[in-house]
Design a protein around this motif. Structure first.
Motif, mmCIF file in Angstrom:
data_model
loop_
_atom_site.group_PDB
_atom_site.id
_atom_site.type_symbol
_atom_site.label_atom_id
_atom_site.label_comp_id
_atom_site.label_asym_id
_atom_site.label_seq_id
_atom_site.Cartn_x
_atom_site.Cartn_y
_atom_site.Cartn_z
ATOM 1 N N GLN A 47 -16.065 19.964 23.390
ATOM 2 C CA GLN A 47 -17.231 20.251 24.210
ATOM 3 C C GLN A 47 -16.812 20.154 25.668
ATOM 4 N N MET A 48 -17.310 21.083 26.491
ATOM 5 C CA MET A 48 -16.961 21.105 27.909
ATOM 6 C C MET A 48 -18.088 21.743 28.706
ATOM 7 N N SER A 49 -17.985 21.608 29.995
ATOM 8 C CA SER A 49 -18.976 22.227 30.879
ATOM 9 C C SER A 49 -18.668 23.713 31.038
ATOM 10 N N ALA A 50 -19.640 24.449 31.527
ATOM 11 C CA ALA A 50 -19.436 25.873 31.801
ATOM 12 C C ALA A 50 -18.358 26.059 32.866
ATOM 13 N N ASP A 51 -18.299 25.168 33.854
ATOM 14 C CA ASP A 51 -17.260 25.253 34.889
ATOM 15 C C ASP A 51 -15.873 25.047 34.293
ATOM 16 N N GLN A 52 -15.732 24.071 33.406
ATOM 17 C CA GLN A 52 -14.441 23.839 32.756
ATOM 18 C C GLN A 52 -14.040 25.049 31.922
ATOM 19 N N PHE A 53 -14.994 25.612 31.196
ATOM 20 C CA PHE A 53 -14.701 26.781 30.375
ATOM 21 C C PHE A 53 -14.314 27.965 31.260
ATOM 22 N N GLY A 54 -15.000 28.128 32.372
ATOM 23 C CA GLY A 54 -14.662 29.191 33.315
ATOM 24 C C GLY A 54 -13.249 29.052 33.850
ATOM 25 N N SER A 55 -12.841 27.823 34.126
ATOM 26 C CA SER A 55 -11.477 27.572 34.587
ATOM 27 C C SER A 55 -10.462 27.935 33.501
ATOM 28 N N LEU A 56 -10.767 27.614 32.264
ATOM 29 C CA LEU A 56 -9.902 27.979 31.146
ATOM 30 C C LEU A 56 -9.765 29.494 31.033
ATOM 31 N N ILE A 57 -10.855 30.208 31.185
ATOM 32 C CA ILE A 57 -10.842 31.674 31.123
ATOM 33 C C ILE A 57 -10.019 32.246 32.274
ATOM 34 N N GLU A 58 -10.199 31.718 33.475
ATOM 35 C CA GLU A 58 -9.418 32.184 34.632
ATOM 36 C C GLU A 58 -7.922 31.992 34.392
ATOM 37 N N ASP A 59 -7.547 30.829 33.871
ATOM 38 C CA ASP A 59 -6.130 30.570 33.588
ATOM 39 C C ASP A 59 -5.597 31.527 32.536
ATOM 40 N N ALA A 60 -6.396 31.800 31.516
ATOM 41 C CA ALA A 60 -5.962 32.733 30.469
ATOM 42 C C ALA A 60 -5.781 34.138 31.038
ATOM 43 N N LYS A 61 -6.719 34.576 31.860
ATOM 44 C CA LYS A 61 -6.606 35.905 32.467
ATOM 45 C C LYS A 61 -5.408 36.014 33.401
ATOM 46 N N ALA A 62 -5.049 34.904 34.026
ATOM 47 C CA ALA A 62 -3.907 34.892 34.950
ATOM 48 C C ALA A 62 -2.574 34.772 34.217
ATOM 49 N N GLY A 63 -2.615 34.656 32.894
ATOM 50 C CA GLY A 63 -1.391 34.591 32.105
ATOM 51 C C GLY A 63 -0.828 33.195 31.935
ATOM 52 N N LYS A 64 -1.529 32.181 32.405
ATOM 53 C CA LYS A 64 -1.009 30.812 32.322
ATOM 54 C C LYS A 64 -0.927 30.293 30.893
ATOM 55 N N LEU A 65 -1.605 30.936 29.964
ATOM 56 C CA LEU A 65 -1.588 30.481 28.565
ATOM 57 C C LEU A 65 -0.745 31.383 27.674
ATOM 58 N N ASP A 66 -0.091 32.364 28.263
ATOM 59 C CA ASP A 66 0.685 33.325 27.460
ATOM 60 C C ASP A 66 1.784 32.654 26.644
ATOM 61 N N SER A 67 2.377 31.605 27.159
ATOM 62 C CA SER A 67 3.456 30.938 26.427
ATOM 63 C C SER A 67 2.949 30.206 25.198
ATOM 64 N N VAL A 68 1.645 29.980 25.111
ATOM 65 C CA VAL A 68 1.053 29.300 23.966
ATOM 66 C C VAL A 68 0.789 30.278 22.828
ATOM 67 N N ALA A 69 0.574 31.533 23.147
ATOM 68 C CA ALA A 69 0.235 32.541 22.141
ATOM 69 C C ALA A 69 1.360 32.712 21.130
ATOM 70 N N VAL A 70 0.957 32.808 19.875
ATOM 71 C CA VAL A 70 1.903 33.011 18.784
ATOM 72 C C VAL A 70 1.777 34.451 18.313
ATOM 73 N N ALA A 71 2.904 35.119 18.210
ATOM 74 C CA ALA A 71 2.890 36.522 17.789
ATOM 75 C C ALA A 71 2.722 36.649 16.297
#
Length: 71
Positions: A47-71
């Motif tokens: 569970q998180m706030s909308a602001d925290q979730f928004g930050s997670l989305i921004e990081d994902a869009k910026a590619g910061k989570l790409d190394s976590v993705a499994v092909a």
């Protein structure tokens, strides 16, 4: 995990099986800092706030989570 039937569903991630796919919900009755709910297929939830979730989305869009993705 507690009952999720009162939560407003937003998205299901996977959706191609009956494994209990991870899901995104909004809990309108929760305090603002716990309103966004993400469940996993193991019966856990985050569970998180909308602001925290928004930050997670921004990081994902910026590619910061790409190394976590499994092909």
């Amino acid at each position: 995990m507690t009952d999720i039937s009162s939560l407003q569903p937003v998205a299901t991630f996977c959706g191609n099986c009956d494994c209990g796919c991870p899901q995104l919900f909004i809990d309108e009755t929760a305090p603002a800092d716990r309103r966004v709910v993400i469940t996993d297929d193991f019966g856990q939830r985050v569970q998180m706030s909308a602001d925290q979730f928004g930050s997670l989305i921004e990081d994902a869009k910026a590619g910061k989570l790409d190394s976590v993705a499994v092909a």
